[in-house]
Design a protein around this motif. Structure first.
Motif, PDB file in Angstrom:
ATOM      1  N   VAL A 261       6.162  18.412  -2.245  1.00 26.67           N
ATOM      2  CA  VAL A 261       6.191  19.920  -3.149  1.00 26.67           C
ATOM      3  C   VAL A 261       6.594  19.668  -4.964  1.00 26.67           C
ATOM      4  O   VAL A 261       5.803  20.556  -5.290  1.00 26.67           O
ATOM      5  CB  VAL A 261       7.105  20.494  -2.553  1.00 26.67           C
ATOM      6  CG1 VAL A 261       7.144  22.020  -3.184  1.00 26.67           C
ATOM      7  CG2 VAL A 261       6.816  21.519  -1.126  1.00 26.67           C
ATOM      8  N   LYS A 262       7.354  18.659  -5.321  1.00 30.79           N
ATOM      9  CA  LYS A 262       8.271  18.902  -6.694  1.00 30.79           C
ATOM     10  C   LYS A 262       6.791  18.220  -6.935  1.00 30.79           C
ATOM     11  O   LYS A 262       6.806  18.944  -8.560  1.00 30.79           O
ATOM     12  CB  LYS A 262       8.714  18.015  -6.318  1.00 30.79           C
ATOM     13  CG  LYS A 262      10.674  18.730  -5.697  1.00 30.79           C
ATOM     14  CD  LYS A 262      11.998  17.557  -6.307  1.00 30.79           C
ATOM     15  CE  LYS A 262      13.194  18.162  -6.471  1.00 30.79           C
ATOM     16  NZ  LYS A 262      14.052  17.312  -6.383  1.00 30.79           N
ATOM     17  N   MET A 263       6.107  17.604  -6.525  1.00 32.61           N
ATOM     18  CA  MET A 263       4.775  16.635  -7.046  1.00 32.61           C
ATOM     19  C   MET A 263       3.807  18.239  -7.928  1.00 32.61           C
ATOM     20  O   MET A 263       2.961  17.749  -8.723  1.00 32.61           O
ATOM     21  CB  MET A 263       4.758  14.987  -6.769  1.00 32.61           C
ATOM     22  CG  MET A 263       3.396  14.614  -7.303  1.00 32.61           C
ATOM     23  SD  MET A 263       3.833  14.075  -8.561  1.00 32.61           S
ATOM     24  CE  MET A 263       4.832  13.437  -8.559  1.00 32.61           C
ATOM     25  N   ALA A 264       3.565  18.830  -6.273  1.00 26.61           N
ATOM     26  CA  ALA A 264       2.344  19.578  -6.846  1.00 26.61           C
ATOM     27  C   ALA A 264       2.992  20.682  -7.533  1.00 26.61           C
ATOM     28  O   ALA A 264       1.784  21.052  -8.407  1.00 26.61           O
ATOM     29  CB  ALA A 264       2.408  20.084  -5.056  1.00 26.61           C
ATOM     30  N   THR A 265       3.813  20.952  -7.480  1.00 29.35           N
ATOM     31  CA  THR A 265       4.448  21.739  -8.903  1.00 29.35           C
ATOM     32  C   THR A 265       4.454  21.164  -9.659  1.00 29.35           C
ATOM     33  O   THR A 265       3.833  22.016 -10.668  1.00 29.35           O
ATOM     34  CB  THR A 265       6.218  21.840  -8.417  1.00 29.35           C
ATOM     35  OG1 THR A 265       5.942  23.192  -7.368  1.00 29.35           O
ATOM     36  CG2 THR A 265       6.740  23.098  -9.802  1.00 29.35           C
ATOM     37  N   LEU A 266       4.692  20.125 -10.536  1.00 27.67           N
ATOM     38  CA  LEU A 266       4.280  18.822 -11.686  1.00 27.67           C
ATOM     39  C   LEU A 266       3.467  18.963 -11.904  1.00 27.67           C
ATOM     40  O   LEU A 266       3.188  19.874 -13.361  1.00 27.67           O
ATOM     41  CB  LEU A 266       5.805  18.407 -11.791  1.00 27.67           C
ATOM     42  CG  LEU A 266       6.754  18.056 -11.610  1.00 27.67           C
ATOM     43  CD1 LEU A 266       7.565  17.005 -11.232  1.00 27.67           C
ATOM     44  CD2 LEU A 266       7.629  18.503 -12.621  1.00 27.67           C
TER      45      LEU A 266
END
Length: 383
Positions: free
Chosen positions: A136-141
């Motif tokens: 989720v963090k990677m998708a957000t970034l």
């Protein structure tokens, strides 16, 4: 198909044409590829509608073909307007420009939200529904940084990675491709997110009728929209058998770049993405990996000739003479359950291309032709 360019302004359908296009695409056995072939052969959707019963009969249909009525199309158009959405044809200004370049692009899309978001260069971001915190963090970034660089972020409104990508790009512009009608969002818990997309700088698109509840077989069509509207697709946490891999395969088929975020070999959610990397996808650990690779593509004129366009004057319409029984039998005999290229049928039968294509159109309208990826066709033996 007319060969003159639509230009960046696009070519608007008249209200009469829009209703005819809706009727045609909503009729039995008429998909995007068939719609294109009908317009190519008969010039206008109105003329194609008139020809459907004859084509179906010549193709050997065992029952009368259902043709969407004018009242049905007008009711759907009225519902669309009351819903705050619009129907956009493939040659019109707000039709996603990259999508019109794929084979058998949807001739008409339902769209709600900021139409300007739909015509900017887009990056697709897809992945696991049960995403990890790091996923989720990677998708957000990726979504946040690529959105800030001017790209529309396109995804499928699913749980997990899709939700993260949409949320992170609400402020810069996001596009949700839907498997059902615009009024049938899935999953239900993302209704609030969809409303935020509509009310902000985002847009939602669907090729399905209003009221259409998404089924399992509709999601690959949704994935096709994601791949088709995007210059590149980034995959984060995809299992070995997942819709995200379907999106990646379609993107590759369309000549788009495929990016994959590496993951732990011990995590089943990363097996698909790691396999993509083994097969040549671009290793992605930050937004810069996408931005640098896509930069040369962003200058391509995506507003080139639309795939389906009605001629400006009815006098320009040309209609092929129907093939005879002998020609029809030759084409049918050349077909079988194994998918083949149309050019092989032309070479095998030594018939003119127009005759072969018209016989295939007859079979298609009669429900006797199967279309396959890569433009291959086969004879359908289903009842």
């Amino acid at each position: 198909m007319s060969r003159h360019s639509a230009g960046k302004s696009g070519i608007a359908l008249t209200e009469k044409q829009r209703i005819a296009w809706l009727r045609l695409i909503r009729s039995d056995n008429v998909g995007p590829a068939t719609f294109r072939d009908l317009i190519n052969n008969f010039g206008t959707a109105e003329r194609a509608l008139e020809m459907l019963p004859e084509l179906s009969q010549r193709g050997g249909a065992t029952r009368a073909i259902r043709i969407a009525t004018k009242d049905e199309a007008e009711r759907e158009l009225e519902f669309c307007t009351k819903f705050g959405a619009v129907f956009v044809g493939i040659g019109e200004p707000h039709y996603p420009p990259a999508l019109r370049q794929i084979d058998a692009a949807p001739p008409i899309l339902a769209m709600k939200g900021n139409g300007a978001t739909a015509i900017r260069p887009s990056i697709g971001i897809v992945g696991s529904r049960n995403a990890s915190i790091s996923g989720v963090k990677m998708a957000t970034l990726l979504a946040r940084d690529c959105g800030a660089a001017g790209y529309t972020i396109t995804s499928g409104l699913a749980r997990g990675i899709d939700t993260a990508a949409h949320n992170a790009s609400l402020a810069t512009g996001t596009m949700a491709a839907m498997a059902g009608g615009l009024d049938q969002p899935y999953p239900p818990e993302n209704i609030g997110l969809l409303k935020a997309i509509w009310d902000g700088r985002g847009v939602a698109i669907s090729e399905m009728p209003f009221g259409w509840e998404p089924r399992a077989r509709d999601f690959p069509r949704r994935n096709r929209l994601i791949a088709g509207t995007s210059l590149g697709v980034a995959v984060i946490e995809a299992a070995s058998r997942s819709g995200s891999l379907i999106t990646a395969r379609l993107a590759a088929d369309f000549g788009r770049l495929v990016f994959a975020v590496p993951g732990s070999p011990m995590d089943p959610r990363c097996h698909g993405t790691n396999t993509l990397l083994k097969n040549g996808s671009i290793v992605t650990t930050e937004a810069l990996d996408l931005l640098e690779a896509l930069s040369p593509l962003s200058n391509i004129d995506l507003f080139a000739q639309p795939q389906v366009e009605e001629p400006a004057y009815e006098e320009s319409e040309t209609f092929h003479q129907p093939p005879g029984d002998v020609e029809r039998s030759m084409v049918i005999d050349a077909l079988g359950p194994t998918p083949v290229e149309v050019n092989d049928i032309i070479r095998h039968t030594q018939l003119s291309p127009s005759s072969v294509y018209l016989v295939m159109l007859e079979l298609d309208i009669a429900g006797r032709l199967q279309r396959h990826p890569g433009g291959l066709v086969s004879l359908s033996f289903a009842d």
